[in-house]
Design a protein around this motif. Structure first.
Motif, PDB file in Angstrom:
ATOM      1  N   MET B   1       0.835  -1.220   0.000  1.00  0.00           N
ATOM      2  CA  MET B   1       0.000   0.000   0.000  1.00  0.00           C
ATOM      3  C   MET B   1       0.858   1.255   0.000  1.00  0.00           C
ATOM      4  N   LEU B   3       0.181   4.158   1.114  1.00  0.00           N
ATOM      5  CA  LEU B   3       0.102   4.882   2.381  1.00  0.00           C
ATOM      6  C   LEU B   3       1.132   4.332   3.353  1.00  0.00           C
ATOM      7  N   PHE B   7       4.382   6.218   4.931  1.00  0.00           N
ATOM      8  CA  PHE B   7       4.527   6.425   6.378  1.00  0.00           C
ATOM      9  C   PHE B   7       5.833   5.875   6.889  1.00  0.00           C
ATOM     10  N   VAL B  52       3.186   4.930  18.640  1.00  0.00           N
ATOM     11  CA  VAL B  52       2.870   4.982  17.207  1.00  0.00           C
ATOM     12  C   VAL B  52       3.052   3.604  16.575  1.00  0.00           C
ATOM     13  N   VAL B  55       0.104   1.331  17.584  1.00  0.00           N
ATOM     14  CA  VAL B  55      -1.142   1.696  16.895  1.00  0.00           C
ATOM     15  C   VAL B  55      -1.056   1.336  15.413  1.00  0.00           C
ATOM     16  N   PHE B  56       0.083   1.671  14.784  1.00  0.00           N
ATOM     17  CA  PHE B  56       0.228   1.385  13.359  1.00  0.00           C
ATOM     18  C   PHE B  56       0.168  -0.122  13.082  1.00  0.00           C
ATOM     19  N   MET B  58      -1.327  -2.469  14.832  1.00  0.00           N
ATOM     20  CA  MET B  58      -2.717  -2.914  14.952  1.00  0.00           C
ATOM     21  C   MET B  58      -3.520  -2.481  13.738  1.00  0.00           C
ATOM     22  N   TYR B  59      -3.322  -1.217  13.367  1.00  0.00           N
ATOM     23  CA  TYR B  59      -4.092  -0.617  12.279  1.00  0.00           C
ATOM     24  C   TYR B  59      -3.881  -1.384  10.974  1.00  0.00           C
ATOM     25  N   ILE B  62      -5.277  -4.984  11.128  1.00  0.00           N
ATOM     26  CA  ILE B  62      -6.746  -5.063  11.073  1.00  0.00           C
ATOM     27  C   ILE B  62      -7.267  -4.674   9.691  1.00  0.00           C
ATOM     28  N   VAL B  63      -6.759  -3.560   9.148  1.00  0.00           N
ATOM     29  CA  VAL B  63      -7.295  -3.090   7.858  1.00  0.00           C
ATOM     30  C   VAL B  63      -7.023  -4.127   6.763  1.00  0.00           C
ATOM     31  N   TYR B  66      -9.310  -7.442   7.379  1.00  0.00           N
ATOM     32  CA  TYR B  66     -10.775  -7.370   7.285  1.00  0.00           C
ATOM     33  C   TYR B  66     -11.279  -6.603   6.075  1.00  0.00           C
ATOM     34  N   LEU B  67     -10.425  -6.443   5.064  1.00  0.00           N
ATOM     35  CA  LEU B  67     -10.914  -5.841   3.825  1.00  0.00           C
ATOM     36  C   LEU B  67     -12.004  -6.729   3.232  1.00  0.00           C
ATOM     37  N   TRP B  90      -7.193  -0.395  27.359  1.00  0.00           N
ATOM     38  CA  TRP B  90      -6.681   0.758  26.596  1.00  0.00           C
ATOM     39  C   TRP B  90      -7.031   2.097  27.219  1.00  0.00           C
TER      40      TRP B  90
END
Lengths: 648, 308
Positions: B1, B3, B7, B52, B55-56, B58-59, B62-63, B66-67, B90
């Motif tokens: 990706m 993005l 990053f 960061v 969070v990244f 996990m993000y 998950i993304v 579960y697409l 959390w």
């Protein structure tokens, strides 16, 4: 001629002359166009006098997009000026005016208007009602905002723009150091639009508390409605502070009082305190509705209910309370000592806790979902990582001892742009794409939408990440230029390239609107996204009265449940619907307020007295006016419902 | 990706620059206070980097997982209200992180607000005042004044007294420590020290109008011996600062560097105690005391144990 001299721009340059010509040509074009197409009557009946929350929302939307481009042009000019060391594209004075208006326009006239647009359009639909509590006041709110925005924008070509920063610190903003009328414009324009905002706050609190559909208890409200309720509560508590501060500032400038002067007992620090007592909650006024929009969109396109509904609500309440307890972090360096700074550091960092809760709840809404990558969803997914970076740098800025080094530098600029752009602007664009079909009856092009997302998301990082570095290297903000030996050049050049990317991204959105108006298919269903909340239960386009029968609600996702489990939303029979009459009064008051503001800015006292009387007459007329509204008869409603919302 | 890669590249660049080859001014301190803030900044960057990364991770996990395009057509996402246990986790972990950073903040804030640790010597007092768009440095002990440049002895704490003849300015020498406001109606105290000789840049960091960008000054830190020599040189060469001359200096504009005998503190006292409840008399007395000290000074070269 002395009288006319005051209206001259003190520092005219080619940009200003160009915009004078552009403004004149646009005005003439609009007048000729309206006359040629015989649209004056249509404009007056359908838009200028409307009290319909949907139309007011659309007018806010148009204004916000216009202001986005005004502020965006400012931004491009700033980045172009600082792209290379010792640049002479703009002079210091021009640059100072540009960054001042960039800040004010983007916060007050763009972001605020954008959230007002979405709240106006969506909230009454989402809570299953027919309008806001006070429709005519709602129109007045819009026209006061519009009057303020126009007044602020003409400063550029009449008399000179404000030039002491969007925070307008005294004594720099006082008459000693800022002689032109620019700061008068700032004080008066913000005052007028601020009154509009305050009225909106009262209006929406009443609407949300009193007019929800039967069965919709507070804990069954959609998350965007919750965020709007809390936002409007913050507005009602925070905006009076701004009103008072602006009134005091105006008196200092025009009537020689000494509230914020440095002599005769005045205190410049008082302005900084008052400004940020409003200014920090203002940040949350912008971000909380954005959080609400993300909650709606993420849950819609993950095809799942929102995870941790209750903790989402409680965390927003916690944020709203904390937002009033952190204002000192905007000036840790003012010398209030270690104890005060320590306390405000802790309250500031504490905001990270409820914000973190929200981030994790969104992540867990995505988990086990079925993620559809539509344009609104892309913006929402882009928001999470970029906002996280903006957010954690906020925690870093909250640490007082370290803030002594970040304060007033590009590091701070990077931080707040990386919070506001992914936080607020992405939400606005996502909301625009999401609710557009409900507003206009066709969808925006998805392919162009995705292109715009990638341009904007990558460019935001490209524009603002380098500022963290140049900030830590000692580049103060608001410098119109710097010497080559500082080594800031490379970082600022990267920022400039990023800014061009952002401009392309926003231009793509505009092109998308144009393209979709022309080519997008019009025969779309009322619920094109397979969404979950009540606004999608209406016909498209939404009839004037929104719901022929008021819906009955049993859960947080009433519309979804009606689709999946067959819960019946509309159980009653159609009855005549009571509607408010249109009124030209809010528009006329907007014009009078504009004249009032203009008179104030230039100290035209006779005109000021006359327009004040005019405002008083409008208020009195309204007080003695009997307007019972009108009823839409049942057969008319049935006819509209049969044609699927189309009017004729 | 796209993005993700952008990053990662962005993060990589940030980390490389912060820790890497060419030191950034703020992270290249030359004194105890600057070192404290640089340490706090690095602690916060690493702590936040962990946040960061978590969070990244996990993000993206998950993304990706579960697409909709990666799932079977008939997959129906479940209804899950939430989980008290997870939500407590959390909430608690960020509270612990914030608590940790709060302790760091409070300790370091007290540290940089007081005289640097381990410095026995009496601080050298310098009044730093801003006017559009210059800096005036008055050395009351030495009875000299400079414009737009600052000489300081190394290894001696410096107590800056900050105020302004104009808009709110912010006195900042990034390599020595954090900034503080100079205002017209209050005197702020900023404790700094340099322990490495060298030339550092200083500036006004708070916007003050048209000439703001060039409102800079140079700082030279030198050994106390050299510093004393510099003072002696100035005493024998510089002209005396008169009230007329000072008024001229205050006119808005840019000036080069200049040096004077005497300070403006006598005829244009700083706004000390301006907002305190003490009567004005004390203020007058303090100024008188300063004068006495100064008179003493001219007779007595050794002023290391001077009470100020």
């Amino acid at each position: 001629m002395d009288f006319l001299d005051r209206f001259a721009v003190p520092n005219p340059g080619p940009t200003i002359y160009a915009s004078m010509v552009a403004i004149a040509l646009t005005t003439i074009a609009i007048i000729i166009g309206l006359t040629y197409f015989k649209k004056w009557g249509y404009l007056w009946r359908e838009w200028l006098t409307t009290v319909d929350h949907k139309r007011i929302g659309i007018m806010y939307l148009i204004s916000a997009i216009l202001m986005l481009f005004r502020g965006g042009v400012d931004a491009i000019m700033m980045r172009a000026q600082t792209a290379v060391p010792d640049n002479t594209l703009l002079g210091a004075q021009e640059y100072n005016e540009i960054f001042t208006t960039h800040g004010v326009v983007m916060i007050i006239f763009m972001a605020m208007a954008f959230i007002m647009a979405l709240m106006n359009f969506v909230i009454p639909l989402q809570i299953g009602t027919r309008d806001v509590a006070f429709p005519r006041l709602n129109a007045l709110s819009y026209w006061l905002y519009f009057a303020g925005a126009m007044l602020f924008n003409i400063s550029f070509v009449v008399g000179g723009s404000p030039d002491s920063g969007w925070s307008s610190y005294f004594p720099l903003a006082g008459t000693d150091f800022s002689e032109s009328v620019g700061t008068n414009y700032y004080m008066i324009a913000l005052q007028i639009s601020g009154i509009g905002t305050l009225i909106t706050g009262i209006n929406f609190i009443t609407t949300i508390l009193k007019m929800r559909a039967p069965g919709m208890s507070l804990m069954k409200m959609p998350m965007f409605t919750w965020s709007a309720l809390i936002t409007n509560l913050i507005i009602v508590f925070a905006f009076p502070v701004l009103t008072v501060a602006l009134a005091m500032g105006t008196m200092d400038r025009l009537f020689a009082t000494n509230f914020f002067t440095t002599e005769n007992g005045g205190m410049d620090m008082l302005w900084a305190n008052l400004f940020w007592v409003w200014g920090h909650p203002e940040v949350y006024i912008l971000i909380l509705p954005a959080f609400g929009i993300y909650s709606e969109i993420i849950s819609t396109f993950a095809r799942r209910n929102l995870y941790g509904y209750k903790s989402m609500v409680y965390s927003m309440i916690a944020i709203s309370l904390l937002s009033f307890l952190v204002w000192v972090h905007h000036f840790f360096t003012m010398g209030q000592g270690a104890l005060v700074n320590s306390i405000f550091s802790i309250t500031t960092m504490a905001i990270a806790v409820p914000t973190g809760i929200k981030i994790f709840n969104w992540l867990f809404t995505l988990r086990k979902g079925s993620i559809v990558l539509t344009t609104p969803m892309l913006y929402s997914l882009g928001f999470i990582p970029i906002f996280t970076i903006g957010g954690v740098t906020g925690v870093m800025l909250g640490m007082a001892s370290a803030d002594y080094q970040y304060h007033n530098t590009m590091f701070l600029v990077a931080h707040f742009h990386l919070v506001i752009i992914p936080g607020v602007v992405f939400a606005m664009i996502a909301g625009l794409f999401y609710w557009w079909p409900k507003m206009f009856g066709f969808m925006l092009n998805e392919r162009l939408g995705k292109w715009s997302f990638w341009f904007i998301a990558i460019s935001v990082c490209l524009t603002f990440f380098p500022m963290f570095i140049s900030g830590l290297d000692g580049q103060a903000r608001r410098m119109y230029t710097y010497s080559e030996s500082t080594g800031f050049g490379v970082w600022n050049m990267i920022s400039f390239i990023g800014a061009i990317g952002l401009a392309i991204g926003f231009a793509l959105i505009v092109y998308n609107i144009y393209y979709s108006v022309r080519y997008s298919p019009r025969n779309i269903p009322a619920d094109p996204w397979n969404a979950r909340s009540l606004e999608w239960a209406t016909a498209t386009p939404v009839p004037d009265y929104n719901f022929a029968i008021l819906p009955e609600v049993k859960s947080t996702e009433a519309f979804w449940d009606s689709k999946i489990y067959g819960d019946k939303l509309f159980n009653k029979r159609i009855e005549p619907i009571h509607m408010p009459n249109n009124s030209g009064m809010p528009f006329i008051m907007g014009i009078i307020f504009f004249i009032w503001g203009f008179a104030f800015v230039f100290g035209l006292w006779i005109l000021l007295v006359l327009s004040t009387i005019g405002i008083g007459i409008c208020l009195a007329l309204r007080s003695y006016e009997k307007d019972e509204g009108y009823y839409i008869p049942v057969d008319e409603i049935e006819r509209v419902e049969k044609t699927g919302g189309k009017k004729k | 990706m796209k993005l993700k890669t952008s990053f990662l590249i962005g993060m990589f660049i940030v980390v490389m620059v912060l820790t890497g080859c060419e030191p950034l001014l703020v992270l290249d301190p030359k004194g105890p206070q600057g070192r404290t803030t640089a340490n706090v900044i690095m602690i916060s960057i690493w702590t936040m980097a962990i946040v960061v990364i978590v969070v990244f991770a996990m993000y993206f996990y998950i993304v990706r997982k579960y697409l909709a395009s990666r799932q079977s057509k008939d997959y129906v996402p479940p209804y899950i209200e939430g989980s008290v246990k997870l939500e407590i986790i959390w909430t608690a972990i960020p509270i612990l992180i914030v608590a940790f950073l709060s302790v760091v903040t409070v300790i370091s804030t007290y540290k940089v607000e007081s005289v640097p640790e381990g410095y026995e010597e009496e601080p050298l007092v310098i009044y730093a005042s801003s006017s559009n768009w210059k800096w005036h440095f008055s050395y009351p002990e030495q009875d000299i004044e400079t414009v737009n440049y600052l000489f300081i002895p190394t290894n001696r704490p410096i107590e800056f007294k900050l105020y302004s003849f104009g808009p709110i300015s912010s006195f900042w020498i990034p390599q020595l420590g954090g900034q503080k406001y100079a205002m017209a109606d209050m005197v702020n105290t900023l404790n700094l020290a340099a322990d490495v000789p060298g030339e550092y840049s200083g500036r006004n960091a708070n916007f003050t109008g048209e000439g703001f960008a060039q409102q800079t000054f140079n700082v030279t830190a030198m050994s106390p011996k050299e510093f004393d020599k510099w003072i002696r040189d100035i005493k024998s060469t510089a002209e005396t600062l008169t009230e007329e001359k000072f008024d001229e200096l205050l006119q808005p504009g840019h000036l080069g560097q200049s040096t004077y005998k005497g300070t403006h503190l006598e005829f244009s006292p700083p706004p000390e105690n301006h907002h305190s409840k003490e009567p004005l008399k004390d203020n007058q007395e303090e100024i008188k005391n300063q004068k006495i000290i100064k008179d003493d000074l001219s007779n007595d070269e050794d002023h290391s144990n001077m009470k100020h």
